[in-house]
Design a protein around this motif. Structure first.
Motif, PDB file in Angstrom:
ATOM      1  N   GLU A 488       0.847  -1.199   0.000  1.00 21.54           N
ATOM      2  CA  GLU A 488       0.000   0.000   0.000  1.00 21.54           C
ATOM      3  C   GLU A 488       0.875   1.238   0.000  1.00 21.54           C
ATOM      4  N   ALA A 494       0.996   6.605  -4.943  1.00 18.65           N
ATOM      5  CA  ALA A 494       0.116   5.754  -5.756  1.00 18.65           C
ATOM      6  C   ALA A 494      -0.193   6.410  -7.099  1.00 18.65           C
ATOM      7  N   THR A 498       0.969   4.809 -10.709  1.00 15.96           N
ATOM      8  CA  THR A 498      -0.020   4.552 -11.760  1.00 15.96           C
ATOM      9  C   THR A 498       0.404   5.186 -13.078  1.00 15.96           C
ATOM     10  N   ASP A 513      -3.013  -2.764 -10.288  1.00 12.76           N
ATOM     11  CA  ASP A 513      -3.702  -1.897  -9.333  1.00 12.76           C
ATOM     12  C   ASP A 513      -4.730  -2.729  -8.572  1.00 12.76           C
ATOM     13  N   ASN A 517      -5.312   2.610  -3.421  1.00 14.13           N
ATOM     14  CA  ASN A 517      -3.878   2.876  -3.300  1.00 14.13           C
ATOM     15  C   ASN A 517      -3.066   1.628  -2.967  1.00 14.13           C
ATOM     16  N   SER A 518      -3.615   0.450  -3.272  1.00 10.90           N
ATOM     17  CA  SER A 518      -2.909  -0.808  -3.070  1.00 10.90           C
ATOM     18  C   SER A 518      -2.547  -1.419  -4.424  1.00 10.90           C
ATOM     19  N   PHE A 519      -1.412  -2.140  -4.447  1.00  8.30           N
ATOM     20  CA  PHE A 519      -0.931  -2.760  -5.672  1.00  8.30           C
ATOM     21  C   PHE A 519      -0.427  -4.158  -5.345  1.00  8.30           C
TER      22      PHE A 519
END
Length: 616
Positions: A488, A494, A498, A513, A517-519
């Motif tokens: 996160e 974030a 992106t 994604d 806001n987490s990946f």
């Protein structure tokens, strides 16, 4: 000669003032949100389109303005905060100069809708380029609604020098972070192109920090709270093990106003001395509350640089407060009296017996120059012994002691060469004789002297050329992770990640994604040998944020440079002899081994003559 000095028109003067106050879309957001706070708003909404180029909308539920105040607010130096010069040194509000709205109206198309809580109708004003187009009554909600459209439409040179949308959005997010951290009791939201970036409810300081920077930061926060007659210091500092190698989570606030203060930053760094990892910077969110008469906020147009009257005293209080907080949570090493090897303190005796003096035994008849001493008896206090004749040393037949141990020079071990080994340095022995110095440099002898190689910059050059070759040949090789990792980021990072995901995928990263806001990391480039891809990505973002190249220009090259910097061998890492040899071989296989991707020197040769001069 005709007179040549004349007064500037208000529109031109406002555009000049806008150059100081309004530098980019983030400056508009800062000024208008601070005005909403001064108006007593408890809920503020910020809507952005195209990173502020097309639209900046600020909606608040503050006190609103009357029709006369709404019109006067756009005049230069019109303010309700101060009436005399002395008021400046008692100011506790965010804005007070009365330049913001006049500057914004000079370089944008502005629409204002505002209504006081006890009125049925509000006021609508439309201003474009300092020219009033419309002012009329309107039905609207309580509070104020600003819409700033087409920023810098009449100053094309300023608009041309704006950065890319992701870069400008990052600046807006940073401004919202500063305001949100200083005012946790205010509900604040930020939307960009219809997507929510922040939805921050009213809360306390700790919850607000976690809401902005993610739940992982919660475990690292250490509270700090010190109150003196001079200043009150409160907030949180981060544990040393969670410190990062770049700036991003360092905040100072004075009377709820964000400020930059390198002098106070040094106080915190000294408090963390010897407990931080190399080149790491701790997180801190520290608020100062003191008498406004003891500070001057009027030394810079953006009011981010503040002068303190008792700067040195506050520096001492701040450092002591940070040390105290670290000590309370057992971060600073303390003396362990249970450790082995500590001084043993004897217990007090309960029976006080008479203590006798220790006795020393001496043989008065001993003569060190005599080879043979006759047998004599000696009686001392408390003991007796007899001295015997000294034994004569056996000086004959000593050779028999070594019988059978003579070396056989005619015999030759199986692994011994026919010829003795000669000590010489050739091309093959150069890398073998290379050594690492201070876990930072590699020293290797060459024909003309001594070559010094910076291990990190050398590895950056190697990785950079490999990554660029992958991009040029479109040889995307991704190494899939056996166990994909989720991480996160804060909203600013974030957004940046992106924007560069396509370039990262071209390099072999498989990042998706995950929402909010987490990946998730499914794969990493095959040219990298890493067991912690998340650490590489975080370092990549930090290096990318500090890159002077715009995201629109040479984007892939910038990503390759940043990735090489993030993945290179760090300083302080010990290398094995084989790794040193491999690094040297790979470096001199590069097209440009002398310089890093950032243009810094990788190696230098100290001539043999310089060594000879040192020893003269």
């Amino acid at each position: 000669m005709a007179d040549i000095i004349q007064l500037l028109p208000d529109s031109v003067a406002n555009q000049i003032a806008a150059g100081e106050v309004i530098q980019r879309p983030a400056s508009v957001v800062k000024e208008l949100v601070e005005n909403a706070i001064d108006a007593g708003a408890t809920q503020i909404k910020v809507n952005i389109k195209d990173a502020g180029r097309t639209l900046i909308q600020i909606i608040d539920n503050g006190s609103g303005m009357s029709d006369t105040d709404a019109r006067m607010a756009f005049e230069r130096h019109s303010t309700s905060k101060i009436k005399s010069a002395n008021d400046i040194f008692a100011i506790r509000t965010m804005g007070f100069r009365g330049e913001a709205l006049a500057s914004i109206a000079a370089i944008a198309d502005v629409e204002l809708r505002t209504k006081e809580h006890d009125h049925d109708l509000g006021t609508f004003i439309h201003i474009s380029g300092s020219n009033i187009i419309t002012q009329e009554p309107v039905s609207c909600d309580n509070g104020t609604n600003f819409q700033i459209k087409n920023l810098f439409f009449n100053v094309p040179a300023r608009r041309k020098f704006l950065k890319s949308n992701p870069a400008e959005l990052k600046h807006i997010i940073n401004e919202i972070q500063r305001i949100a951290l200083a005012n946790p009791e205010i509900s604040l939201s930020l939307h960009h192109n219809g997507s929510a970036i922040y939805e921050l409810a009213s809360s306390n300081k700790r919850v607000r920090i976690v809401s902005i920077f993610g739940k992982n930061i919660n475990q690292s926060l250490i509270p700090i709270d010190t109150e003196t007659t001079l200043v009150k210091i409160s907030g949180f500092i981060g544990q040393p093990k969670f410190a990062r190698k770049t700036f991003g989570e360092q905040f100072f606030f004075v009377n709820k106003r964000y400020m930059k203060h390198p002098f106070f930053h040094r106080a915190i760094m000294q408090a963390y001395e010897k407990i931080l990892p190399p080149d790491a910077i701790p997180s801190y969110f520290i608020s100062f509350d003191l008498d406004p008469a003891d500070i001057d906020v009027n030394i810079h147009p953006t009011k981010t640089e503040i002068k303190f009257e008792n700067e040195s005293a506050i520096w001492q209080i701040l450092q002591a407060s940070v040390r105290e907080a670290l000590g309370k949570f057992n971060i600073v090493p303390s003396i362990d009296f249970d450790q082995a090897g500590s001084v043993e303190i004897p217990m007090a005796r309960h029976n006080f017996d008479e203590v006798a003096m220790p006795e020393i035994k001496v043989n008065p008849n001993y003569n060190p120059f005599e080879t043979q001493t006759p047998a004599k008896s000696y009686s001392g206090a408390g003991s007796s012994f007899s001295s015997r004749p000294a034994e004569r040393p056996n000086s004959t037949n000593w050779q028999s002691l070594y019988k059978g141990l003579e070396p056989d020079f005619s015999a030759k071990p199986e692994d011994q060469e026919e010829e003795p080994v000669q000590f010489r340095i050739d091309e093959q022995q150069t890398t073998k004789s290379s050594v690492q110095f201070k876990n930072k440099y590699i020293l290797t002898p060459v024909k003309s002297g001594l070559m010094v190689i910076d291990q990190k910059r050398a590895h950056e050059r190697i990785l950079y050329e490999r990554l660029m070759q992958v991009l040029e040949n479109n040889e995307v090789a991704s190494q899939q992770q056996l166990f994909p990792e989720t991480f996160e980021l804060n909203a600013s990072d974030a957004t940046l990640l992106t924007s560069i995901l396509p370039d990262l995928r071209a390099l072999g990263f498989d990042i998706r994604d995950f929402g909010k806001n987490s990946f998730i990391v499914n794969g990493t480039p095959g040219v990298l040998n890493t067991s912690s891809p998340i650490e590489i990505i975080e370092s990549l973002l930090e290096a990318y944020k500090n890159s002077p190249v715009s995201l629109q220009e040479k984007a892939r090259e910038t990503v390759a440079i940043s990735l090489a910097q993030a993945s290179a061998i760090p300083y302080g890492h010990a290398l094995k002899p084989g790794e040193i040899s491999e690094l040297i071989d790979n470096l001199f296989a590069c097209q440009t081994p002398n310089f890093s991707p950032k243009g810094k020197k990788v190696l230098s040769i100290m001539p043999l003559e310089d060594f000879e001069k040192l020893l003269k």
